[in-house]
Write a protein that holds these residues in place. Structure first.
Motif, PDB file in Angstrom:
ATOM      1  N   GLY A   1      -2.349   5.096   1.413  1.00  0.00           N
ATOM      2  CA  GLY A   1      -3.315   3.937   1.663  1.00  0.00           C
ATOM      3  C   GLY A   1      -4.126   3.533   0.420  1.00  0.00           C
ATOM      4  O   GLY A   1      -5.193   2.929   0.718  1.00  0.00           O
ATOM      5  N   ILE A   2      -3.707   4.044  -0.697  1.00  0.00           N
ATOM      6  CA  ILE A   2      -4.722   3.662  -1.920  1.00  0.00           C
ATOM      7  C   ILE A   2      -3.758   2.887  -2.831  1.00  0.00           C
ATOM      8  O   ILE A   2      -2.723   3.036  -2.959  1.00  0.00           O
ATOM      9  CB  ILE A   2      -5.157   5.022  -2.576  1.00  0.00           C
ATOM     10  CG1 ILE A   2      -4.071   6.141  -3.055  1.00  0.00           C
ATOM     11  CG2 ILE A   2      -6.196   5.483  -1.621  1.00  0.00           C
ATOM     12  CD1 ILE A   2      -4.697   6.993  -3.511  1.00  0.00           C
TER      13      ILE A   2
ATOM     14  N   ARG B   1       0.715  -1.156  -0.174  1.00  0.00           N
ATOM     15  CA  ARG B   1       0.026  -0.005  -0.035  1.00  0.00           C
ATOM     16  C   ARG B   1       0.908   1.338  -0.072  1.00  0.00           C
ATOM     17  O   ARG B   1       1.876   1.420   0.610  1.00  0.00           O
ATOM     18  CB  ARG B   1      -1.042  -0.086   1.257  1.00  0.00           C
ATOM     19  CG  ARG B   1      -1.901  -1.124   1.258  1.00  0.00           C
ATOM     20  CD  ARG B   1      -2.883  -1.298   2.452  1.00  0.00           C
ATOM     21  NE  ARG B   1      -3.473   0.029   2.691  1.00  0.00           N
ATOM     22  CZ  ARG B   1      -4.346   0.019   3.808  1.00  0.00           C
ATOM     23  NH1 ARG B   1      -4.224  -0.793   4.634  1.00  0.00           N
ATOM     24  NH2 ARG B   1      -4.729   1.153   3.914  1.00  0.00           N
TER      25      ARG B   1
ATOM     26  N   PRO C   1     -10.739   4.167  -3.037  1.00  0.00           N
ATOM     27  CA  PRO C   1     -11.881   4.831  -2.708  1.00  0.00           C
ATOM     28  C   PRO C   1     -12.409   5.759  -3.917  1.00  0.00           C
ATOM     29  O   PRO C   1     -11.706   6.214  -4.874  1.00  0.00           O
ATOM     30  CB  PRO C   1     -11.141   6.054  -1.929  1.00  0.00           C
ATOM     31  CG  PRO C   1      -9.734   5.988  -2.227  1.00  0.00           C
ATOM     32  CD  PRO C   1      -9.423   4.435  -2.678  1.00  0.00           C
TER      33      PRO C   1
ATOM     34  N   CYS D   1     -11.829  -4.196  -1.721  1.00  0.00           N
ATOM     35  CA  CYS D   1     -10.921  -3.201  -1.242  1.00  0.00           C
ATOM     36  C   CYS D   1     -11.404  -1.739  -1.330  1.00  0.00           C
ATOM     37  O   CYS D   1     -10.940  -0.914  -2.031  1.00  0.00           O
ATOM     38  CB  CYS D   1      -9.833  -3.502  -2.094  1.00  0.00           C
ATOM     39  SG  CYS D   1      -9.162  -4.882  -2.561  1.00  0.00           S
ATOM     40  N   PRO D   2     -12.340  -1.536  -0.364  1.00  0.00           N
ATOM     41  CA  PRO D   2     -12.928   0.088  -0.389  1.00  0.00           C
ATOM     42  C   PRO D   2     -11.704   0.821   0.020  1.00  0.00           C
ATOM     43  O   PRO D   2     -11.932   2.019  -0.084  1.00  0.00           O
ATOM     44  CB  PRO D   2     -14.137  -0.163   0.597  1.00  0.00           C
ATOM     45  CG  PRO D   2     -13.832  -1.424   1.473  1.00  0.00           C
ATOM     46  CD  PRO D   2     -12.981  -2.333   0.376  1.00  0.00           C
ATOM     47  N   ASP D   3     -10.939   0.320   0.816  1.00  0.00           N
ATOM     48  CA  ASP D   3      -9.734   1.265   1.333  1.00  0.00           C
ATOM     49  C   ASP D   3      -8.699   1.485   0.333  1.00  0.00           C
ATOM     50  O   ASP D   3      -8.134   2.579   0.280  1.00  0.00           O
ATOM     51  CB  ASP D   3      -9.131   0.622   2.639  1.00  0.00           C
ATOM     52  CG  ASP D   3      -8.666  -0.994   2.357  1.00  0.00           C
ATOM     53  OD1 ASP D   3      -9.129  -1.467   1.239  1.00  0.00           O
ATOM     54  OD2 ASP D   3      -7.670  -1.183   2.918  1.00  0.00           O
ATOM     55  N   LEU D   4      -8.631   0.631  -0.521  1.00  0.00           N
ATOM     56  CA  LEU D   4      -7.494   0.759  -1.735  1.00  0.00           C
ATOM     57  C   LEU D   4      -8.164   1.673  -3.146  1.00  0.00           C
ATOM     58  O   LEU D   4      -7.265   2.015  -3.495  1.00  0.00           O
ATOM     59  CB  LEU D   4      -6.934  -0.436  -1.961  1.00  0.00           C
ATOM     60  CG  LEU D   4      -6.215  -1.460  -0.881  1.00  0.00           C
ATOM     61  CD1 LEU D   4      -5.657  -2.621  -1.624  1.00  0.00           C
ATOM     62  CD2 LEU D   4      -4.939  -0.561  -0.303  1.00  0.00           C
TER      63      LEU D   4
END
Length: 755
Positions: free
Chosen positions: A397-398, A393, A424, A419-422
């Motif tokens: 954080g994307i 990452r 957005p 992967c909603p955190d990777l």
């Protein structure tokens, strides 16, 4: 000395004309009034002044004449005053022109008048229609009330005018035919006019608009003020003049100019564009998207963060790769990045969890995504590096730091859900649907709506692009926009505008189209081989209905060309590396004839294709338009399309012939074909679109003689099958004999130990 003599001579001449009174005239509050005197009055005034000067003794004092102005004649005075007025008018006109130029440059392009705009749009075959007015209930009510007032005013004026003209006309008829009859007709005409006029006025006012299209690419810089670097990248592609779809769509999509479009003031615009294949739709939506990102980056300044802001959806992986390449050409030096969505951007752990839970969806996704390679040209933040089976990452954080992402629906949906955190997507402000009719079809509609539901930006805008757009797709697009929170909670009303460039649901008129009846499958193969030997124009694309039929045709004709290895086959069962290799070879000219399915029928740009052959009839009219559109790209002339049909295809030919007639590029097409061909029912159209022609479906070719691609007779085929069976039996015997010999050898080696 000469100066003194000149002054004395001047004073003498002026004294004779009684010029000493000139200073008093200049001191008077109205010096212009003397100029307007008549000649007789002026002479009387001069005589009176000369008598007064003689009485006062001033006639012999030339010293006072040194400061007097020179004598100016009447004509000279009038000429000078006229020239001064002209100069002042010209000065004011120049000042107005300068102000107008400044306003048009700073606030956007100057719009044409309604008559000029309509004439220009008609010349380029551009038509704008407002499909729906969307937004919050409050804004819709407000817009409806204001619209009703305008409609009532216009309807009143139109009604009064129509009533007057109707009365005048009927009165004349009444004089000729009779008073009573004319009176009755006038009353009936008045009532009909009052009933019909409001509806006609309201529809014409609400439905159609007439923006001013751009006519040169230079206007993008001078009038629309796009980025200088973006403009240089556009001009570096050596585009001469914008195409019709670019002329019509760019004024509606570029930021800062929508408020100048009559009918779209203070509204957010969503665009649906229908334009022929090869007309430049990719450039038409790429320029506004990049310009929007550059403006956003400039406005946010130091607070600007990298991340996904524009999503481009396409139905196939080949089309997605092509879109990425087109964006890269326009993004050089702008600081904006584009990335093609890859499967390897998702961590392996999360992918495995998805594969085990939903294996069926993953098998469908294999046709539209890559599982082997990443794009080497992406920036460092856009590629996710695999370390010990996980994705490293970035600092923020994307996984994707590019602003533009191009993907197929299912692959992007997996990335957002897993992967909603990777990945957005809260800042996505624009969604572009390329080949929108497919993305809104039953195959992709659930994936498309799921992606839209994850986008939460209040300023989200939509644009739909395709060469064909059925009415159900327009309805689905309207529902998709109206149900989104950005439309429900927005402060402005939204209007979905449909732009049609050219004739809707038709192919390019520059493509020569023919349709040939071959009676049977043998007739198709015979006609194709005859074409190879007589008038084959390469590069050539051959479309078939199913993958087994494409493989069978490739095996049958792979050696029919004089140069070997010039015919290849491409379908979704091949690996991604094999598909990329075939595509590159075809573009490089190493492959002359490419046999494929509908995998390459949409969006893929082959600018040099000269011939398209529909070996199997398309499953829909839209499929025919897209297949034929692989030739004649970007206005290139000389493309040709040939369609073969058999006895089983007769009931499906009517729609294709209708498209050929509408486009105007058909050869040898006679009117009796449209009249004699049978009409296709809705059920037959649905079945054809989903499954294709019954005799050529997957699995039917093995046992059905009518669908077999071969020119060999039944006797020769039996002999060939017997030979193959004998070879197989001999191979099995040899394998079995080798196994037996090995066993015997082992046993002998064991018994050798005994004495």
């Amino acid at each position: 000395m000469s100066d003194i003599l000149r002054l004395l001579a001047r004073s003498t001449s002026v004294s004779k004309a009684t010029a000493p009174q000139k200073p008093k005239q200049s001191a008077s509050p109205t010096p212009v009034a003397e100029v307007k005197l008549t000649t007789a009055a002026r002479r009387r005034e001069q005589k009176r002044r000369a008598a007064a000067n003689a009485a006062n003794g001033l006639s012999g004092t030339p010293i006072t004449l040194l400061a007097a102005p020179p004598q100016v004649s009447e004509s000279q005075v009038i000429k000078n005053s006229t020239e001064e007025k002209k100069k002042s008018k010209k000065r004011k006109r120049d000042e107005v022109e300068i102000v107008d130029t400044t306003v048009s440059t700073s606030n956007g392009p100057a719009t044409l008048g309604p008559v000029e705009a309509r004439s220009l749009l008609k010349q380029h075959k551009l038509k704008y229609t407002i499909l729906a007015t969307l937004g919050s209930r409050k804004e819709l009510l407000k817009a409806a009330h204001s619209q009703d007032r305008e409609d009532e005013a216009e309807c009143g004026n139109a009604t009064s005018k129509k009533v007057k003209t109707k009365k005048d006309k009927k009165s004349k008829e009444g004089k000729e035919k009779g008073k009573g009859k004319g009176k009755d007709e006038r009353e009936v005409g008045d009532n009909n006019t009052e009933a019909v006029a409001p509806k006609a006025s309201a529809s014409s006012k609400l439905d159609q608009i007439f923006p001013t299209p751009i006519q040169t690419f230079e206007e993008l810089r001078t009038n629309y003020n796009i980025s200088k670097r973006l403009y240089e990248n556009v001009m570096a592609q050596k585009f001469t003049t914008p195409t019709e779809v670019q002329m019509g769509s760019l004024p509606l999509l570029l930021d800062g100019t929508r408020h100048l479009v009559p009918g779209l003031e203070e509204c957010d615009v969503d665009l649906m564009t229908i334009a022929p294949t090869g007309s430049g739709k990719t450039l038409a939506y790429a320029i506004p998207a990049i310009d929007h990102l550059i403006r956003t980056k400039h406005e946010e300044g130091d607070s600007y963060e990298k991340g996904i802001r524009v999503i481009v959806l396409s139905p196939t992986r080949e089309l997605a790769d092509q879109i990425v390449n087109e964006f890269r050409k326009l993004l050089l030096g702008t600081g904006i990045k584009v990335v093609g969505m890859k499967k390897t951007l998702i961590p392996k752990e999360r992918r495995r969890a998805r594969e085990t839970s939903d294996h069926e969806e993953e098998s469908e996704d294999d046709d539209s995504e890559s599982s082997d390679e990443c794009d080497s040209e992406e920036d460092g933040g856009s590629d996710a590096e695999t370390v010990n089976g996980a994705v490293a990452r970035s600092r923020k954080g994307i996984a994707v730091k590019s602003e533009i992402i191009v993907a197929t629906p299912l692959l992007l949906l997996h990335a957002i859900e897993l992967c909603p955190d990777l990945f957005p997507v809260s800042k996505v402000s624009r969604v572009i649907f390329d080949e929108a009719d497919v993305l809104l079809d039953d195959l992709f509609i659930s994936q498309t709506t799921s992606i839209i539901s994850h986008l939460t930006s209040p300023s989200l805008s939509f644009s739909f692009w395709s060469a064909t757009m059925p009415s159900n797709s327009e309805t689905l697009a309207t529902k998709l926009i109206s149900s989104h929170p950005s439309a429900v909670s927005g402060n402005k009303t939204r209007k979905l505008v449909r732009l049609i460039a050219g004739i809707k649901d038709s192919s390019l008129p520059t493509i020569r189209q023919t349709i040939t009846y071959t009676a049977s499958e043998r007739g198709k193969l015979t006609a194709l081989r005859q074409l190879f030997s007589s008038s084959l124009k390469t590069p050539c694309l051959i479309f078939l209905q199913t993958i087994p039929r494409a493989q069978a045709l490739h095996a049958e004709i792979m050696y029919d060309l004089p140069t070997p290895n010039r015919i290849a086959v491409l379908h979704s069962n091949l690996s991604e590396a094999a598909r990329s290799k075939v595509m590159d070879s075809f573009r490089a000219g190493e492959i002359w004839v490419l046999i494929t399915t509908d995998l390459l029928s949409r969006g893929v740009d082959f600018r040099g294709v000269n011939l398209v052959i529909n070996y199997d009839i398309p499953t829909s009219v839209a499929s025919y338009i897209h297949r034929v559109g692989r030739t004649g790209r970007a206005g290139r002339e000389g493309g040709m399309a040939i369609t073969y049909y058999t006895e089983e295809d007769v009931k499906y030919v009517r729609g294709i012939v209708g498209v050929m007639e509408k486009s105007g590029g058909a050869e040898g097409l006679q009117k009796w074909m449209l009249d004699s061909l049978p009409k296709t029912t809705k059920e037959e159209k649905k079945e054809l679109k989903k499954k294709g022609v019954k005799e050529r479906r997957a699995g039917a070719g093995a046992d059905n003689k009518k669908s077999r691609i071969s020119t060999k007779s039944g006797y020769d085929r039996k002999i060939e099958m017997r030979r193959r069976a004998a070879v197989d039996v001999s191979k099995k015997r040899m394998i079995k004999g080798n196994e037996d010999s090995d066993d015997d050898g082992d046993s002998e080696s064991e018994w050798e130990g005994f004495e």
